[in-house]
Design an enzyme around this catalytic site. Structure first.
Site, PDB file in Angstrom:
ATOM      1  N   ARG A  21     -53.566  84.721  42.451  1.00  0.00           N
ATOM      2  CA  ARG A  21     -52.755  83.719  43.152  1.00  0.00           C
ATOM      3  C   ARG A  21     -51.295  83.871  42.751  1.00  0.00           C
ATOM      4  O   ARG A  21     -50.509  84.489  43.435  1.00  0.00           O
ATOM      5  CB  ARG A  21     -53.276  82.295  42.858  1.00  0.00           C
ATOM      6  N   ASP A  22     -50.916  83.350  41.616  1.00  0.00           N
ATOM      7  CA  ASP A  22     -49.536  83.459  41.149  1.00  0.00           C
ATOM      8  C   ASP A  22     -49.142  84.926  40.967  1.00  0.00           C
ATOM      9  O   ASP A  22     -48.014  85.316  41.256  1.00  0.00           O
ATOM     10  CB  ASP A  22     -49.383  82.694  39.831  1.00  0.00           C
ATOM     11  N   HIS A 213     -48.955  76.581  31.682  1.00  0.00           N
ATOM     12  CA  HIS A 213     -48.774  77.728  32.579  1.00  0.00           C
ATOM     13  C   HIS A 213     -47.441  78.360  32.195  1.00  0.00           C
ATOM     14  O   HIS A 213     -46.379  77.879  32.589  1.00  0.00           O
ATOM     15  CB  HIS A 213     -48.760  77.248  34.032  1.00  0.00           C
ATOM     16  N   HIS A 215     -44.659  81.565  31.577  1.00  0.00           N
ATOM     17  CA  HIS A 215     -44.151  82.866  31.999  1.00  0.00           C
ATOM     18  C   HIS A 215     -43.428  83.511  30.817  1.00  0.00           C
ATOM     19  O   HIS A 215     -42.992  82.824  29.902  1.00  0.00           O
ATOM     20  CB  HIS A 215     -43.223  82.715  33.202  1.00  0.00           C
ATOM     21  N   CYS A 246     -42.501  82.989  40.984  1.00  0.00           N
ATOM     22  CA  CYS A 246     -42.335  82.163  42.170  1.00  0.00           C
ATOM     23  C   CYS A 246     -41.383  82.857  43.147  1.00  0.00           C
ATOM     24  O   CYS A 246     -40.251  83.184  42.783  1.00  0.00           O
ATOM     25  CB  CYS A 246     -41.791  80.791  41.783  1.00  0.00           C
ATOM     26  N   ASN A 255     -46.107  86.062  34.580  1.00  0.00           N
ATOM     27  CA  ASN A 255     -46.839  85.203  33.660  1.00  0.00           C
ATOM     28  C   ASN A 255     -47.074  85.915  32.332  1.00  0.00           C
ATOM     29  O   ASN A 255     -46.919  87.131  32.215  1.00  0.00           O
ATOM     30  CB  ASN A 255     -48.214  84.876  34.256  1.00  0.00           C
TER      31      ASN A 255
END
Length: 318
Positions: A21-22, A213, A215, A246, A255
């Site tokens: 996803r990310d 979450h 990065h 993003c 990440n």
């Protein structure tokens, strides 16, 4: 089983994989649906229980994730597998309820500017829309989870008042959400603001569970993990090979790496239930699919005790 049920045994840490996803949302190379399915199945085989697979967003906004339904349909779940996805609006919830999704993640930014860039609406509009989305998800048997983007700083507005994060967390609590992910969307988290934010949230919402979450934009991702552990966090997002970022934020990079995180946790004497060698293989597979080197360190060096033959390297002359 709830989408974010956690093993509460002493010394156990949950690693949530967000690579498909990310990790993929910012990539220009569109990964075929069957490859995404194979990646998720290999993640499950490695022992990862919680996977944020995709996002039910506009096909135009994030074309990489336009195949959300097809990917979820192809995954071979185990009894303890929990599949999650971002569900930003009612249209997304309608789509999600037709899939085997376990957890739907509501998302809003702590910064007005980032929320408008990322979701094309105000924070108030996002918050006002949450009850209807949450109700639809629950009617579909999907647990509702919360996420706060740019919780540790915004690339447009800089440091944000703690009240901006607390306000959103209160709204989630009022909706009956039990798990909130705190997003370090562009790597602005530091040990100091991680600690301050967690302590403020815990003081006001002691029953809430938090996921970090993180990065690695400025190289302190794993340092922030250690601070999170000290503050009692037992669930962390990570992406295979350190993918991610993003697409609607300046300076966004990947990440923290799944395999680097798993290595750190194991070498710290903590349990994850995850096979490190298999996560390394997943990172290499992702690298081949995207046709570019990824940022992972452990995927290059291997585990600490992976030994090599002495004659495999030259001997110093002189």
């Amino acid at each position: 089983m709830d989408a974010m049920t956690t093993n509460t045994a002493s010394g156990f840490v949950e690693v949530v994989e967000v690579g498909t996803r990310d990790g993929l949302q910012i990539e220009p190379t569109v990964v075929p649906t069957e490859e995404k399915v194979a990646l998720v199945n290999s993640m499950i085989d490695s022992g990862i229980r919680h996977i944020e697979v995709t996002s039910f967003v506009s096909f135009k906004a994030v074309p990489q994730l336009a195949d959300a339904e097809q990917v979820l349909a192809g995954i071979r779940k185990r009894p303890d597998t929990n599949l999650m996805a971002l569900v930003p609006n009612l249209r997304g919830a309608e789509r999600a309820c037709k899939t085997p999704l376990d957890g739907g993640v509501l998302l809003v930014s702590a910064s007005e500017t980032h929320n408008r860039k990322n979701l094309n609406r105000s924070i108030n509009d996002s918050l006002h829309g949450f009850p209807a989305v949450a109700e639809m998800l629950r009617q579909g048997g999907i647990e509702v989870l919360g996420a706060i983007a740019v919780a540790f700083g915004c690339p447009f507005e800089g440091d944000l008042p703690l009240e901006a994060v607390l306000r959103i967390a209160r709204t989630y609590a009022e909706l009956g959400v039990r798990h909130i992910t705190l997003g370090d969307t562009t790597g602005m988290a530091t040990p100091r603001n991680i600690r301050a934010t967690l302590r403020a949230l815990r003081a006001e919402l002691p029953e809430m569970e938090f996921t970090l979450h993180l990065h690695n934009t400025r190289g302190v991702g794993l340092a922030n993990v250690l601070v999170g552990l000290e503050e009692g966090v037992r669930r962390f997002d990570a992406a295979a090979g350190g993918l991610g970022g993003c697409p609607f934020a300046a300076g966004a990079t990947g990440n923290i790496c799944t395999e680097d995180l798993v290595y750190l946790l194991h070498e710290s004497g903590l349990e994850t239930g995850i096979d490190l060698e298999k996560t390394i293989a997943i990172a290499h597979r992702m690298e081949r699919l995207l046709g570019k080197p990824l940022a992972g360190q452990v995927m290059r060096a291997g585990p600490r005790l992976r030994l090599h033959a002495a004659d495999a390297v030259p001997t110093a002359a002189g």
